[in-house]
Structures are given as C-alpha cells and as structure tokens.
Design a protein around this motif. Structure first.
Motif, short mmCIF file in Angstrom:
data_model
loop_
_atom_site.label_atom_id
_atom_site.label_comp_id
_atom_site.label_asym_id
_atom_site.label_seq_id
_atom_site.Cartn_x
_atom_site.Cartn_y
_atom_site.Cartn_z
N LYS A 202 7.82 1.65 -0.52
CA LYS A 202 7.22 0.42 -1.02
C LYS A 202 7.12 -0.54 0.16
O LYS A 202 8.14 -1.01 0.66
CB LYS A 202 8.08 -0.19 -2.13
CG LYS A 202 8.23 0.72 -3.35
CD LYS A 202 9.07 0.06 -4.43
CE LYS A 202 9.20 0.96 -5.65
NZ LYS A 202 10.00 0.32 -6.74
N ALA B 225 -6.74 -0.99 -0.16
CA ALA B 225 -5.96 0.02 0.55
C ALA B 225 -6.60 1.38 0.29
O ALA B 225 -6.76 1.78 -0.87
CB ALA B 225 -4.51 0.02 0.09
N ILE C 176 -1.36 5.88 -5.03
CA ILE C 176 -0.81 4.60 -4.59
C ILE C 176 -1.03 3.56 -5.68
O ILE C 176 -1.95 3.64 -6.49
CB ILE C 176 -1.46 4.10 -3.28
CG1 ILE C 176 -2.99 4.00 -3.43
CG2 ILE C 176 -1.08 4.97 -2.11
CD1 ILE C 176 -3.67 3.29 -2.27
N VAL D 146 -1.30 -0.66 -5.74
CA VAL D 146 -1.41 -1.85 -4.91
C VAL D 146 -1.33 -3.08 -5.80
O VAL D 146 -1.97 -3.13 -6.86
CB VAL D 146 -2.74 -1.87 -4.13
CG1 VAL D 146 -2.77 -3.04 -3.15
CG2 VAL D 146 -2.94 -0.57 -3.38
N SER E 19 -3.11 -5.87 -10.03
CA SER E 19 -2.70 -4.58 -9.46
C SER E 19 -3.74 -3.53 -9.81
O SER E 19 -4.51 -3.69 -10.76
CB SER E 19 -1.33 -4.14 -9.99
OG SER E 19 -1.39 -3.86 -11.37
N VAL F 195 2.20 -2.23 -1.40
CA VAL F 195 1.61 -0.90 -1.52
C VAL F 195 2.73 0.09 -1.79
O VAL F 195 3.67 0.21 -1.00
CB VAL F 195 0.84 -0.49 -0.25
CG1 VAL F 195 0.20 0.89 -0.44
CG2 VAL F 195 -0.24 -1.52 0.08
N ARG G 202 3.73 4.12 -2.78
CA ARG G 202 3.27 5.51 -2.86
C ARG G 202 4.08 6.26 -3.90
O ARG G 202 5.32 6.21 -3.89
CB ARG G 202 3.40 6.20 -1.51
CG ARG G 202 3.07 7.69 -1.57
CD ARG G 202 3.11 8.35 -0.23
NE ARG G 202 3.17 9.80 -0.35
CZ ARG G 202 3.25 10.64 0.68
NH1 ARG G 202 3.27 10.18 1.92
NH2 ARG G 202 3.32 11.94 0.48
N LEU H 4 -2.98 4.71 5.94
CA LEU H 4 -3.57 3.67 5.11
C LEU H 4 -4.60 2.91 5.92
O LEU H 4 -4.39 2.64 7.11
CB LEU H 4 -2.51 2.68 4.61
CG LEU H 4 -1.44 3.17 3.65
CD1 LEU H 4 -0.42 2.06 3.41
CD2 LEU H 4 -2.05 3.63 2.33
N LEU I 219 -6.41 -0.72 5.56
CA LEU I 219 -6.26 -1.95 4.80
C LEU I 219 -7.32 -2.96 5.21
O LEU I 219 -7.73 -3.02 6.37
CB LEU I 219 -4.87 -2.56 5.03
CG LEU I 219 -3.67 -1.64 4.76
CD1 LEU I 219 -2.41 -2.25 5.34
CD2 LEU I 219 -3.52 -1.40 3.26
#
Length: 444
Positions: A72, A89, A105, A107, A119, A158, A160, A173, A175
């Motif tokens: 995280k 992302a 993922i 976000v 989110s 972010v 995973r 990633l 971004l």
C-alpha cells in the motif's frame, strides 16, 4: 565542382546526424508480447508506506514507480478549491506469468485525515492473465458537498491485490495527475446526471478496411478516426490506439479476431479483451470474447455522448464520459492461446465509430488534454501517435524527440562555421580574377 560536391556531402552528413539524434528518442517502440512503452518523459518516484512521507506529484508530469504484492503506497498531490482533479495509475505487470481473477490495483484519493474522496479498482478479470490495466480517482467540485472540496494536500493511495499463487514479481506503475480547466465565467452547468441518452448499438461499418499498427503503451497509442482498422496481436501482447471524441459525440468500438490457420479448435475463454479509457487514463468500459479458432468479435456496450453532466451519474461508465479529448482503446490477447494456437500474431479488425457533430467546450481558454482540436482530427486521419504528432511541426522536432536545444545549436553552428571556412578558402580576393582566369559576372 569537386569543392561544391564535398561541401554538399558535409552538409548532408551533419544534417543526417542531427536528424538521427533528434529522432532516436521518439522512435516508435517495436514491442513484443509483455512489453509496455512507458512515457519517455516519465520521472521516477518512490511510493511511501507512511502518508506523511509521500512524494508529491506535479500536475501534468508523468511518473514511474513500482509496487509489490500486498503493498500500500502513498503519493501526494496539491489541489485548489475550484478545479476538478484526476490521478491515474496504470499497473504494468509485464510478462509476469500466472494471475488470478481478482489480481489488480485499487486507487483512492483521500484527505490527509483519511477521508476518502473517490476510489476505483482495476483487475484482470475472467481472463486471468497479466496485462496493463488502468484506474483513476477524481475530486469533483460539488456545491452541495463539504467533503474533499477545500484547497490543500491530498493523499493518493495505490494498493496492489494479489493471490498467494500469483507471480510475486513487482509491477511497474505509470502515474499522472491532471486538473480540469476552469469553466467559462458566468456559465451555468448541470448538477445532475443525464436522464436518458441514445443507447442503441451502432450498425456495422461497411467501408474499406485499412491497416494501422497499434502502439505498446498510452504514450505510443496510434491515432484512429472512423473506420475499419486491421492489425495483428500476439498472445500476451496489448495494442494501444486513441480516438478524438469531442463534446456531444458518442464512441462505438468492436474488435473482431480472425480465424486461426491451425487445425486446432480448442476453446479459450476471455481470449481477447477490448478496453476503453478516457483522456485522464481512467477506465471506462471493456468487452471480452472467447476463441475456438473461428472468427469471433466483441463490442463495447453503448456509452453516452460526452457531456459535463455525466460526472454526476451513479454509473462509473457514464461518469467516465465526462470530458472531451483522446479516448484510448486497447486490445489484449491472452497468452493461453499459445498452448493451442502457437505464439504467432493473429490478425484482428478494430471498427471505430464516433457519432454526432462536435459541441462547444465549457472551459475558459485552452482545454489542453480535455478538448479536441482540428489538428487532433488531422493527426487521427494520418494515424500518428502523440510523439510523432509533436515531431511533425518544424519547430517542435527537438522538443518532442528529447534532444537538448543546445546540442542542435552546436551542431548547426558547426555546419555553418565549416561552410564559411570552406567559402573563405575557395573564394577569390576582391578585385582578383576568378578561378580559371575568367572575370566574375558583373551585376545586371
């Protein structure tokens, strides 16, 4: 004559070197399966496990980072109190082997006290194969809301998610942080989602099919206009394209995979995935098809025309169609096809239709990535990607290719200095006879 020929060779050689130096960084990426082309201007940034230690992302600047299984990671952005903001992302597992349905993922955008603004989650789905997937979060300005409306610092988290049986390698990633342009002063915009919109499927295109090769990432996405486009995709590979969609316009897309020349007719579920992402690289919609060696196709569900009011709709697909700009289409082929059909690329057709006349932008001034220009439409007609389009202008070759202006100036000065010296050596003194005993011609 010999001196002139030598001079010509020198000029040609140096100019060729200059062109080569300018073109190399921006050349199209001939990527194989599992290879993703990151934005060449992306800066490296490390995610923090503690939010107070998070690195800040600058607006409009692409970044590269990495994330491991179960991690995280925090990043930080600074928002004003009037602009809608977006952070995307793109997770890039590369050729990372086994992946589970829920691997992906999540976000989220949060105030520094952990109040969540929005989110989005992206995963590999039923195909269970690793490929680039995108998710984005937004801060929408709402007069009736008191959450996430103030100016200040915000956290981007972010996360995973990976099964224990999935490949444990770190993912890359990509971004990006963007803010939407301000609305025209005095304009009154809708505050509710659309009540209804044309939801009929598009009729199949019948025009002539044309070939156009997709790119290996968002930064190399090949531009398309309305039409039937032919390309190939290998198992484990993802091809990227982009389509200009203006205000009031509605996009339709269908991917049709060709039959296999192999005698094998094994069934592969979710063999191909067609995805659509918006100009902020936020996921909009996708469609999948199964494959058994015979022609098969998949179409995106009908989406609403681009409109400002879409952002207030409860549906994530409708909400994502909130601004004009380049919309990204990607076609991914499952590596599972290799077992039955080999690893050779398979032909497919991508049919694209953008309907309706373009409407008026609600923004004040330049819309940036959230608009469509006549130049964009010309780029789509010619099939250029963003870097090729940037290099096509006479004064933007250097900037787009990534070579320093000073380097080109040094090369250019070297050329002209060399030519001046050669002219000085070969030129007769004022008033003296020219080479060969002939007088120079008199002015008319």
């Amino acid at each position: 004559m010999k001196r002139q020929r030598n001079r010509g060779r020198v000029v040609a050689a140096v100019l060729a070197a200059m062109c080569a130096a300018a073109a190399l960084p921006g050349q199209a990426h001939a990527a194989g399966p599992g290879v993703y082309a990151f934005d060449p201007e992306a800066k490296k940034v490390q995610g923090a496990t503690a939010n107070v230690e998070a690195s800040e992302l600058d607006e409009g600047v692409p970044y590269r980072s990495t994330i491991g299984p179960g991690e995280k990671l925090y990043y930080r952005v600074t928002l004003d109190e009037v602009s809608a903001a977006y952070v995307s992302a793109v997770a890039v597992p590369g050729d990372s082997g086994k992946a589970a349905y829920g691997d992906g993922i999540n976000v989220s955008l949060r105030e520094t006290d952990d109040t969540q603004c929005s989110s989005q989650r992206a995963n590999f789905g039923a195909g269970e194969y690793a490929r680039p997937i995108a998710a984005y979060v937004s801060r929408t300005i709402k007069e009736s809301s008191s959450t996430c409306q103030e100016s200040g610092q915000y956290d981007v988290l972010v996360e995973r998610e990976s099964e224990e049986t999935s490949n444990p390698d770190a993912w890359n990633l990509e971004l990006r942080f963007l803010q939407e342009p301000r609305l025209k002063s005095g304009s009154s915009m809708p505050t509710e989602g659309p009540g209804s919109w044309p939801s009929a499927s598009a009729k199949p295109l019948t025009g002539k099919q044309q070939k156009r090769s997709g790119g290996a990432g968002f930064s190399e996405a090949t531009s398309l206009e309305n039409g039937r486009w032919q390309d190939t995709v290998a198992p484990g590979q993802t091809r990227f394209y982009r389509v200009p969609v203006d205000w009031g316009q509605q996009i339709h897309a269908t991917a049709g995979l060709s039959n296999s020349t192999s005698a094998t007719k094994d069934f592969v579920g979710s063999a191909l995935t067609l995805s659509l992402d918006n100009p902020a690289q936020g996921h909009v919609s996708d469609a999948t098809l199964s494959y058994s060696g015979v022609p098969a196709s998949a179409s995106l569900r009908p989406l609403p025309p681009v409109a400002y009011r879409n952002r207030f709709d409860a549906s994530a697909q409708v909400s994502a169609m909130r601004f004009a700009g380049w919309y990204y289409l990607s076609v991914s082929l499952s590596p599972k096809l290799t077992e039955s059909y080999g690893d050779e690329p398979i032909p497919f057709e991508l049919a694209v239709q953008v309907k309706n006349d373009a409407g008026t932008s609600p923004y004040e001034g330049d819309a940036g990535v959230f608009g469509v220009t006549d130049q964009d439409r010309e780029v789509a007609r010619k099939g250029k990607n963003a870097r090729e389009a940037a290099r096509s202008g006479p004064m933007t070759v250097v900037a787009a290719a990534g070579i320093g202006t000073g380097s080109v100036l040094v090369l250019g000065l070297g050329v002209w200095t060399l030519l001046a010296r050669r002219r000085a050596v070969g030129a007769p003194a004022p008033g003296s006879p020219a080479v060969g005993g002939h007088q120079p011609p008199q002015g008319r």
